[in-house]
Scaffold this motif. Structure first.
Motif, PDB file in Angstrom:
ATOM      1  N   SER A 155      -3.639  -4.963   4.851  1.00 32.47           N
ATOM      2  CA  SER A 155      -2.186  -4.893   5.087  1.00 32.47           C
ATOM      3  C   SER A 155      -1.826  -5.270   6.515  1.00 32.47           C
ATOM      4  O   SER A 155      -0.838  -5.968   6.752  1.00 32.47           O
ATOM      5  CB  SER A 155      -1.668  -3.479   4.809  1.00 32.47           C
ATOM      6  N   MET A 156      -2.616  -4.793   7.460  1.00 33.27           N
ATOM      7  CA  MET A 156      -2.323  -5.106   8.868  1.00 33.27           C
ATOM      8  C   MET A 156      -2.570  -6.589   9.139  1.00 33.27           C
ATOM      9  O   MET A 156      -1.852  -7.218   9.922  1.00 33.27           O
ATOM     10  CB  MET A 156      -3.166  -4.235   9.806  1.00 33.27           C
ATOM     11  N   LEU A 157      -3.580  -7.151   8.482  1.00 30.26           N
ATOM     12  CA  LEU A 157      -3.847  -8.580   8.649  1.00 30.26           C
ATOM     13  C   LEU A 157      -2.711  -9.396   8.029  1.00 30.26           C
ATOM     14  O   LEU A 157      -2.247 -10.385   8.616  1.00 30.26           O
ATOM     15  CB  LEU A 157      -5.201  -8.925   7.998  1.00 30.26           C
ATOM     16  N   ALA A 158      -2.258  -8.973   6.854  1.00 29.16           N
ATOM     17  CA  ALA A 158      -1.127  -9.663   6.213  1.00 29.16           C
ATOM     18  C   ALA A 158       0.076  -9.626   7.143  1.00 29.16           C
ATOM     19  O   ALA A 158       0.781 -10.624   7.329  1.00 29.16           O
ATOM     20  CB  ALA A 158      -0.785  -8.995   4.873  1.00 29.16           C
ATOM     21  N   TRP A 159       0.282  -8.458   7.747  1.00 28.06           N
ATOM     22  CA  TRP A 159       1.453  -8.322   8.620  1.00 28.06           C
ATOM     23  C   TRP A 159       1.393  -9.313   9.779  1.00 28.06           C
ATOM     24  O   TRP A 159       2.341 -10.046  10.061  1.00 28.06           O
ATOM     25  CB  TRP A 159       1.569  -6.886   9.151  1.00 28.06           C
ATOM     26  N   VAL A 160       0.253  -9.353  10.463  1.00 25.83           N
ATOM     27  CA  VAL A 160       0.158 -10.171  11.680  1.00 25.83           C
ATOM     28  C   VAL A 160       0.190 -11.668  11.317  1.00 25.83           C
ATOM     29  O   VAL A 160       0.770 -12.478  12.051  1.00 25.83           O
ATOM     30  CB  VAL A 160      -1.053  -9.743  12.555  1.00 25.83           C
ATOM     31  N   LEU A 161      -0.349 -12.026  10.168  1.00 26.99           N
ATOM     32  CA  LEU A 161      -0.284 -13.438   9.759  1.00 26.99           C
ATOM     33  C   LEU A 161       1.144 -13.826   9.380  1.00 26.99           C
ATOM     34  O   LEU A 161       1.614 -14.922   9.719  1.00 26.99           O
ATOM     35  CB  LEU A 161      -1.241 -13.713   8.593  1.00 26.99           C
ATOM     36  N   ALA A 162       1.851 -12.915   8.690  1.00 26.10           N
ATOM     37  CA  ALA A 162       3.249 -13.197   8.338  1.00 26.10           C
ATOM     38  C   ALA A 162       4.094 -13.336   9.607  1.00 26.10           C
ATOM     39  O   ALA A 162       4.972 -14.203   9.696  1.00 26.10           O
ATOM     40  CB  ALA A 162       3.798 -12.087   7.442  1.00 26.10           C
ATOM     41  N   ARG A 183       2.303  -9.538   2.544  1.00 27.00           N
ATOM     42  CA  ARG A 183       1.316 -10.150   1.650  1.00 27.00           C
ATOM     43  C   ARG A 183       2.000 -10.991   0.569  1.00 27.00           C
ATOM     44  O   ARG A 183       1.594 -12.109   0.276  1.00 27.00           O
ATOM     45  CB  ARG A 183       0.486  -9.026   1.016  1.00 27.00           C
ATOM     46  N   LYS A 184       3.076 -10.443   0.010  1.00 26.23           N
ATOM     47  CA  LYS A 184       3.804 -11.151  -1.047  1.00 26.23           C
ATOM     48  C   LYS A 184       4.405 -12.454  -0.496  1.00 26.23           C
ATOM     49  O   LYS A 184       4.377 -13.499  -1.143  1.00 26.23           O
ATOM     50  CB  LYS A 184       4.892 -10.227  -1.591  1.00 26.23           C
ATOM     51  N   PHE A 185       4.931 -12.362   0.705  1.00 27.92           N
ATOM     52  CA  PHE A 185       5.503 -13.535   1.384  1.00 27.92           C
ATOM     53  C   PHE A 185       4.410 -14.602   1.582  1.00 27.92           C
ATOM     54  O   PHE A 185       4.597 -15.778   1.252  1.00 27.92           O
ATOM     55  CB  PHE A 185       6.088 -13.074   2.728  1.00 27.92           C
ATOM     56  N   LEU A 186       3.251 -14.186   2.063  1.00 24.55           N
ATOM     57  CA  LEU A 186       2.162 -15.139   2.328  1.00 24.55           C
ATOM     58  C   LEU A 186       1.643 -15.770   1.037  1.00 24.55           C
ATOM     59  O   LEU A 186       1.288 -16.958   1.009  1.00 24.55           O
ATOM     60  CB  LEU A 186       1.010 -14.438   3.058  1.00 24.55           C
ATOM     61  N   GLY A 245       0.368 -19.687  -0.588  1.00 23.57           N
ATOM     62  CA  GLY A 245      -1.052 -19.862  -0.936  1.00 23.57           C
ATOM     63  C   GLY A 245      -2.002 -19.131  -0.009  1.00 23.57           C
ATOM     64  O   GLY A 245      -3.208 -19.425  -0.006  1.00 23.57           O
ATOM     65  N   ILE A 246      -1.488 -18.193   0.777  1.00 25.18           N
ATOM     66  CA  ILE A 246      -2.368 -17.438   1.684  1.00 25.18           C
ATOM     67  C   ILE A 246      -2.794 -16.144   0.977  1.00 25.18           C
ATOM     68  O   ILE A 246      -1.941 -15.386   0.497  1.00 25.18           O
ATOM     69  CB  ILE A 246      -1.663 -17.130   3.019  1.00 25.18           C
ATOM     70  N   GLN A 247      -4.094 -15.931   0.871  1.00 25.99           N
ATOM     71  CA  GLN A 247      -4.643 -14.783   0.140  1.00 25.99           C
ATOM     72  C   GLN A 247      -5.497 -13.949   1.081  1.00 25.99           C
ATOM     73  O   GLN A 247      -6.277 -14.505   1.857  1.00 25.99           O
ATOM     74  CB  GLN A 247      -5.530 -15.281  -1.011  1.00 25.99           C
ATOM     75  N   ILE A 248      -5.364 -12.647   0.946  1.00 23.24           N
ATOM     76  CA  ILE A 248      -6.107 -11.744   1.840  1.00 23.24           C
ATOM     77  C   ILE A 248      -6.980 -10.808   1.026  1.00 23.24           C
ATOM     78  O   ILE A 248      -6.532 -10.270   0.004  1.00 23.24           O
ATOM     79  CB  ILE A 248      -5.117 -10.963   2.718  1.00 23.24           C
ATOM     80  N   GLY A 249      -8.211 -10.654   1.466  1.00 20.47           N
ATOM     81  CA  GLY A 249      -9.118  -9.758   0.751  1.00 20.47           C
ATOM     82  C   GLY A 249     -10.025  -9.007   1.693  1.00 20.47           C
ATOM     83  O   GLY A 249     -10.006  -9.227   2.917  1.00 20.47           O
ATOM     84  N   SER A 250     -10.823  -8.115   1.108  1.00 19.58           N
ATOM     85  CA  SER A 250     -11.770  -7.348   1.918  1.00 19.58           C
ATOM     86  C   SER A 250     -12.908  -6.842   1.042  1.00 19.58           C
ATOM     87  O   SER A 250     -12.764  -6.756  -0.180  1.00 19.58           O
ATOM     88  CB  SER A 250     -11.071  -6.140   2.554  1.00 19.58           C
TER      89      SER A 250
END
Ligand SMILES: Cc1cc2nc3c(=O)[nH]c(=O)nc-3n(C[C@H](O)[C@H](O)[C@H](O)COP(=O)(O)O)c2cc1C
Length: 403
Positions: free
Chosen positions: A360-367, A145-148, A152-157
């Motif tokens: 977190s899992m979404l951040a992982w797969v996008l990274a 997530r920090k890398f993304l 400028g990539i932001q993840i929410g839910s």
């Protein structure tokens, strides 16, 4: 290619995570990871364990002076409750006898675990199949997530429903229509949801849900629900249609389905699109001079297994918690006779927490797909590759088709 492994039993000494493959120079702190660990522990309807455990991470390696080194990163999350479980989970054979668990809970990993691994105590199944492990995933996902965020990539839910209680406002449809301000930046959605005890965006809905959770607490039952994940700022071009296992949609579904108790994932309009006309579902393409656009986002930001630059929109279903105070029929493996199931301290619902794990899992797969596309051994090198592609990709298409 990034990868992570987790280790640790639910009531063991600690959870351990090893994360590998990130470039150097990503700024990261224990405080940042702890913030997301804390978010995972919240939500009305969790068990008393959440009061005992206040997760915090110790960083053992891979980070120096607040930045990644490019070397494997390891995290240690202590289980504060371990003190009460030392004998039950002893590494050495303990003196004296330990009471075996012989009655499998329906809907849990208890029976399949003992059958597959030839265990003679259900405790051996319970410990690793428990969703306690998802804390270790949040630690790994926080690096991603920090890398993304740097790009400028932001993840929410937010939680869409618990026990079938929805908001009268259909926020997800608004997102699919490209009409919602929620689609502008993923993170503020989480900030808003985190203010609610059940991570919903609607206070009336929150009240109804809390009342329903109170009822199931009394009746010894449990609840599931649905939640929405949004990723904004994702560039065009993550994932590929060139091979089945490189599709971004497939990889996202795999990563979300790997979370305990998740039973369904929809991308964009998902199941609803199966009942609609093509003219209602497909997002019309427009051009504004400098870039392509889409009028709507029914595709949930992915076309042909590749991100199209629009917000990634996902709906996930979590089943009700399997451990019920109300007895369900099962078999006592000691006597091989029918019996009713036993109760172990447990959540009544964990949908709010599951949504955070899914972030977190979404951040992982996008990274993962970001690094597959842009590579780089340092954050700066990844940045150069990213900037070069995003600046030139539109003009390359325009010039190429002019010829
Ligand atoms: C954040 C989270 C918390 C959970 N808490 C519990 C719990 O307290 N009790 C329980 O029985 N199941 C809980 N679960 C669900 C079980 O871990 C899950 O149902 C079980 O491992 C069986 O796996 P399956 O449902 O994917 O088949 C939780 C799941 C998540 C994601």
């Amino acid at each position: 290619m990034i990868r992570f492994l987790t280790s640790g039993e639910s009531h063991g000494k600690a959870l351990v995570t090893i994360v590998e493959g990130f470039p150097s120079n990503i700024p990261i702190s224990a405080d940042y990871i702890n913030h997301h660990l804390k978010r995972r522990q919240g939500g009305y309807g969790r068990s008393v364990r959440m009061k005992i455990e206040s997760d915090s991470v110790q960083i053992l390696s891979g980070i120096r002076f607040g930045k990644t080194l490019g070397s494997p990163i390891s995290f240690f999350i202590e289980n504060k409750d371990w003190i009460n479980w030392q004998k039950v989970l002893s590494i050495e054979k303990p003196t004296g006898s330990i009471k075996k668990i012989k009655v499998p809970r329906p809907g849990h990993a208890d029976l399949v675990g003992v059958t597959k691994y030839n265990f003679h105590d259900i405790r051996n199944s319970i410990e690793r199949s428990s969703a306690r492990e998802t804390a270790a995933r949040v630690a790994a996902g926080s690096v991603a997530r920090k890398f993304l965020e740097h790009f400028g990539i932001q993840i929410g839910s937010y939680v869409e429903s618990i026990g079938g209680i929805y908001s009268t406002q259909d926020y997800f449809s608004q997102l699919l229509q490209n009409k919602s301000s929620l689609g502008k930046n993923g993170w503020p959605i989480s900030v808003k949801a985190d203010k609610s005890l059940v991570r919903v965006l609607d206070l009336i809905q929150e009240k109804k849900i809390i009342n329903k959770i109170k009822l199931v607490k009394k009746s010894g039952d449990t609840l599931g629900g649905t939640f929405i994940n949004v990723a904004t700022g994702v560039p065009v071009g993550l994932g590929s249609f060139m091979q089945y296992d490189r599709r971004l949609d497939a990889d996202i579904a795999f990563h979300l389905m790997s979370i305990n108790a998740v039973k369904g994932v929809e991308i964009g309009s998902g199941f609803a699109s199966a009942e609609e006309y093509g003219s209602q579902v497909h997002d019309e393409i427009t051009i504004d001079g400098k870039s392509f656009s889409r009028k709507t986002n029914h595709s949930g930001g992915i076309e042909g297994g590749i991100s199209n630059g629009f917000p990634i929109l996902l709906r996930t279903a979590m089943k009700p918690i399997s451990t019920l105070a109300r007895p369900l029929r099962t078999v006592d493996l000691g006597s091989m006779k029918n019996i009713t199931s036993r109760y172990e301290r447990s959540d009544f619902t964990a949908v709010p927490s599951c949504a955070v794990v899914a972030e977190s899992m979404l951040a992982w797969v996008l990274a993962k797909h970001f690094l597959l596309k842009f590579g780089g051994d340092s954050l700066e090198e990844t940045g150069d590759n990213f900037n070069s592609f995003t600046k030139k990709s539109f003009s390359r298409v325009r010039k190429g088709f002019k010829k």
